[in-house]
Design a protein around this motif. Structure first.
Motif, PDB file in Angstrom:
ATOM      1  N   ALA A   1     -22.722  10.558   7.462  1.00 54.01           N
ATOM      2  CA  ALA A   1     -21.538   9.714   7.298  1.00 54.01           C
ATOM      3  C   ALA A   1     -20.454  10.095   8.297  1.00 54.01           C
ATOM      4  CB  ALA A   1     -21.007   9.835   5.870  1.00 54.01           C
ATOM      5  N   THR A   2     -20.285  11.383   8.528  1.00 53.42           N
ATOM      6  CA  THR A   2     -19.280  11.833   9.497  1.00 53.42           C
ATOM      7  C   THR A   2     -19.633  11.352  10.900  1.00 53.42           C
ATOM      8  OG1 THR A   2     -19.013  13.839   8.167  1.00 53.42           O
ATOM      9  CG2 THR A   2     -17.993  13.824  10.341  1.00 53.42           C
ATOM     10  N   GLU A   3     -20.890  11.484  11.259  1.00 54.24           N
ATOM     11  CA  GLU A   3     -21.334  11.024  12.580  1.00 54.24           C
ATOM     12  C   GLU A   3     -21.123   9.519  12.719  1.00 54.24           C
ATOM     13  OE1 GLU A   3     -25.382  12.274  12.609  1.00 54.24           O
ATOM     14  OE2 GLU A   3     -24.912  14.394  12.973  1.00 54.24           O
ATOM     15  N   ASN A   4     -21.490   8.772  11.701  1.00 51.49           N
ATOM     16  CA  ASN A   4     -21.332   7.321  11.751  1.00 51.49           C
ATOM     17  C   ASN A   4     -19.858   6.924  11.803  1.00 51.49           C
ATOM     18  OD1 ASN A   4     -24.076   7.283  11.550  1.00 51.49           O
ATOM     19  ND2 ASN A   4     -24.179   6.320   9.533  1.00 51.49           N
ATOM     20  N   PHE A   5     -19.012   7.639  11.064  1.00 53.98           N
ATOM     21  CA  PHE A   5     -17.573   7.372  11.102  1.00 53.98           C
ATOM     22  C   PHE A   5     -17.038   7.570  12.516  1.00 53.98           C
ATOM     23  CE2 PHE A   5     -13.199   8.824  11.061  1.00 53.98           C
ATOM     24  CZ  PHE A   5     -12.563   7.910  10.254  1.00 53.98           C
ATOM     25  N   ASN A   6     -17.377   8.698  13.129  1.00 51.07           N
ATOM     26  CA  ASN A   6     -16.853   9.001  14.463  1.00 51.07           C
ATOM     27  C   ASN A   6     -17.410   8.069  15.537  1.00 51.07           C
ATOM     28  OD1 ASN A   6     -15.003  11.121  14.014  1.00 51.07           O
ATOM     29  ND2 ASN A   6     -16.664  12.606  13.800  1.00 51.07           N
ATOM     30  N   ASN A   7     -18.567   7.477  15.284  1.00 49.09           N
ATOM     31  CA  ASN A   7     -19.169   6.561  16.255  1.00 49.09           C
ATOM     32  C   ASN A   7     -18.897   5.098  15.944  1.00 49.09           C
ATOM     33  OD1 ASN A   7     -20.371   8.643  17.770  1.00 49.09           O
ATOM     34  ND2 ASN A   7     -22.129   8.740  16.387  1.00 49.09           N
ATOM     35  N   SER A   8     -18.160   4.827  14.866  1.00 46.44           N
ATOM     36  CA  SER A   8     -17.914   3.450  14.448  1.00 46.44           C
ATOM     37  C   SER A   8     -16.978   2.734  15.416  1.00 46.44           C
ATOM     38  CB  SER A   8     -17.303   3.442  13.048  1.00 46.44           C
ATOM     39  OG  SER A   8     -16.840   2.144  12.710  1.00 46.44           O
ATOM     40  N   LYS A   9     -17.209   1.451  15.600  1.00 47.36           N
ATOM     41  CA  LYS A   9     -16.329   0.637  16.446  1.00 47.36           C
ATOM     42  C   LYS A   9     -14.959   0.461  15.809  1.00 47.36           C
ATOM     43  CE  LYS A   9     -17.946  -3.795  14.546  1.00 47.36           C
ATOM     44  NZ  LYS A   9     -18.564  -5.110  14.875  1.00 47.36           N
ATOM     45  N   ASN A  10     -14.864   0.724  14.490  1.00 48.45           N
ATOM     46  CA  ASN A  10     -13.579   0.597  13.794  1.00 48.45           C
ATOM     47  C   ASN A  10     -12.721   1.852  13.891  1.00 48.45           C
ATOM     48  OD1 ASN A  10     -14.152  -2.023  12.799  1.00 48.45           O
ATOM     49  ND2 ASN A  10     -15.409  -1.151  11.168  1.00 48.45           N
ATOM     50  N   LYS A  11     -13.269   2.918  14.431  1.00 47.64           N
ATOM     51  CA  LYS A  11     -12.523   4.170  14.529  1.00 47.64           C
ATOM     52  C   LYS A  11     -11.410   4.044  15.566  1.00 47.64           C
ATOM     53  CE  LYS A  11     -13.021   9.108  15.575  1.00 47.64           C
ATOM     54  NZ  LYS A  11     -12.136   9.099  16.733  1.00 47.64           N
ATOM     55  N   ARG A  12     -10.205   4.497  15.207  1.00 44.20           N
ATOM     56  CA  ARG A  12      -9.069   4.438  16.119  1.00 44.20           C
ATOM     57  C   ARG A  12      -8.903   5.761  16.849  1.00 44.20           C
ATOM     58  NH1 ARG A  12      -5.296   1.514  11.544  1.00 44.20           N
ATOM     59  NH2 ARG A  12      -6.660  -0.291  11.291  1.00 44.20           N
ATOM     60  N   ASN A  13      -8.177   5.716  17.960  1.00 37.62           N
ATOM     61  CA  ASN A  13      -8.079   6.891  18.826  1.00 37.62           C
ATOM     62  C   ASN A  13      -7.421   8.087  18.143  1.00 37.62           C
ATOM     63  OD1 ASN A  13      -9.324   5.576  20.975  1.00 37.62           O
ATOM     64  ND2 ASN A  13      -7.392   4.812  21.807  1.00 37.62           N
ATOM     65  N   ASN A  14      -6.516   7.810  17.205  1.00 43.38           N
ATOM     66  CA  ASN A  14      -5.813   8.922  16.552  1.00 43.38           C
ATOM     67  C   ASN A  14      -6.495   9.366  15.255  1.00 43.38           C
ATOM     68  OD1 ASN A  14      -5.068   6.482  15.293  1.00 43.38           O
ATOM     69  ND2 ASN A  14      -3.209   7.399  14.462  1.00 43.38           N
ATOM     70  N   TRP A  15      -7.738   8.924  15.054  1.00 46.30           N
ATOM     71  CA  TRP A  15      -8.524   9.392  13.922  1.00 46.30           C
ATOM     72  C   TRP A  15      -9.543  10.406  14.414  1.00 46.30           C
ATOM     73  CZ3 TRP A  15     -10.411   4.310  11.098  1.00 46.30           C
ATOM     74  CH2 TRP A  15      -9.293   3.561  10.682  1.00 46.30           C
ATOM     75  N   ASP A  16      -9.628  11.539  13.754  1.00 47.04           N
ATOM     76  CA  ASP A  16     -10.633  12.543  14.088  1.00 47.04           C
ATOM     77  C   ASP A  16     -11.227  13.053  12.794  1.00 47.04           C
ATOM     78  OD1 ASP A  16     -12.205  14.172  15.611  1.00 47.04           O
ATOM     79  OD2 ASP A  16     -10.675  15.706  15.938  1.00 47.04           O
ATOM     80  N   ALA A  17     -12.536  13.236  12.761  1.00 42.71           N
ATOM     81  CA  ALA A  17     -13.189  13.643  11.524  1.00 42.71           C
ATOM     82  C   ALA A  17     -14.153  14.789  11.771  1.00 42.71           C
ATOM     83  CB  ALA A  17     -13.939  12.464  10.902  1.00 42.71           C
ATOM     84  N   ILE A  18     -14.189  15.708  10.815  1.00 43.63           N
ATOM     85  CA  ILE A  18     -15.184  16.769  10.811  1.00 43.63           C
ATOM     86  C   ILE A  18     -15.990  16.684   9.523  1.00 43.63           C
ATOM     87  CG2 ILE A  18     -13.930  18.344  12.318  1.00 43.63           C
ATOM     88  CD1 ILE A  18     -12.921  19.818   9.834  1.00 43.63           C
ATOM     89  N   GLY A  19     -17.247  17.133   9.593  1.00 45.22           N
ATOM     90  CA  GLY A  19     -18.105  17.126   8.425  1.00 45.22           C
ATOM     91  C   GLY A  19     -19.553  17.342   8.855  1.00 45.22           C
TER      92      GLY A  19
END
Length: 327
Positions: A217-235
């Motif tokens: 889920a973390t990988e998919n979140f970080n690779n999503s087209k909906n992810k904005r530049n100021n969003w960063d996720a770890i997991g």
């Protein structure tokens, strides 16, 4: 996160002229919160009662009252039926409108209210059901999720999802993360740092199914087209890794964050609900919400253990997103 931004937006909410409806008008804490809001804020509180004898005689004059046994319910029946006609008969709509919760949600859906606060006298399931049936999710959201704002002094964190989705699959976890990140921006977070939580950090738990789910889920979140530049996720990460820079240096040395994650995504409802209540009761944090994310209108589902402070803070939170196009 810039805490000043969050404080500013919550303070600004006190000056916004909005109508906020409370289906549980006869609850003493709701009445006390409405009185304080009417005294100190610009918002108008709308309280719903079943009967005239439930209405206190000393309500603040700026509080609007709906008494179901007195008002003409016909236009509200028509409105509710127009929303639910593919599922309900008009007779069923006429029955449901006599329920203060469904009446309040109908007022919200009609545009005569800007936000709804409820749940202190009922289960989350009832608030969720009425939310979906009467208000509905936005066209851009496939599911609704929820989030709490945790606050102690100058500390602000978002916990999600602690109220809605019991067992999450990978896609649902991604949506929970996206909704929570969007909500964080709306209420003043600048750099949004998400932690997708697990009992494992950086594969320390091996390939146990729940660990793989969070990792993916973390990988998919970080690779999503909906992810904005100021969003960063770890997991996947444990809570101590997400919160402590010193622990991250040991367990996740590739991460460059100097400050804690400010949005915490829980792997299931058990951990989320337990986690926010531990932070609230043992950690001394105020927990505002949960606010339901993904609906066409703002709805906040109070805990049945909510205090006066919780209700007022949750109302501020709800008002703060009433001008947003979606939550």
């Amino acid at each position: 996160m810039n805490n000043k931004n969050v404080n500013h937006i919550l303070s600004l909410a006190k000056t916004i002229k909005k109508n906020i409806i409370f289906p549980e008008g006869k609850n003493i804490l709701i009445q006390q919160a409405a009185h304080q809001i009417a005294t100190e804020w610009k918002a108008t509180c709308q309280l719903v009662f079943n009967k005239t004898n439930e209405v206190p005689t000393n309500l603040h004059p700026r509080i609007k009252v709906f008494i179901l046994e007195k008002i003409d319910l016909t236009p509200w029946i028509e409105k509710l039926y127009s929303i639910r006609q593919s599922k309900w008969t008009k007779s069923e709509a006429a029955t449901f409108i006599k329920d203060p919760y469904y009446f309040a949600f109908t007022v919200l859906a009609s545009g005569d209210s800007d936000g709804l606060i409820g749940g202190i006298d009922c289960s989350t399931a009832k608030i969720a059901r009425a939310s979906f049936q009467v208000v509905g999710v936005t066209s851009s959201h496939k599911i609704a999720t929820s989030a709490f704002l945790l606050n102690k002094k100058d500390q602000f964190y978002i916990f999600s999802d602690c109220a809605f989705i019991p067992e999450r699959d990978v896609n649902q976890l991604v949506i929970i993360g996206q909704n929570a990140a969007s909500f964080a921006e709306m209420i003043g977070f600048t750099d949004v740092r998400l932690a997708f939580l697990s009992f494992s950090t950086n594969k320390s738990g091996g390939d146990f199914p729940s660990v793989v789910k969070v990792r993916t889920a973390t990988e998919n979140f970080n690779n999503s087209k909906n992810k904005r530049n100021n969003w960063d996720a770890i997991g996947e990460v444990q809570f101590d890794t997400a919160f402590s820079h010193l622990v991250r240096q040991k367990k996740l040395p590739t991460n460059s964050w100097k400050t804690p994650a400010n949005v915490y995504i829980f792997p299931d409802l058990d951990s989320g609900n337990i986690g926010y209540k531990i932070a609230q009761r043992l950690g001394g944090f105020s927990a505002y919400g949960p606010i339901i994310l993904g609906l066409k209108k703002p709805v906040c589902d109070l805990s049945r253990g909510a205090t006066l402070e919780d209700i007022i803070g949750s109302t501020l939170l709800t008002i703060s997103v009433t001008n947003k196009t979606q939550i």
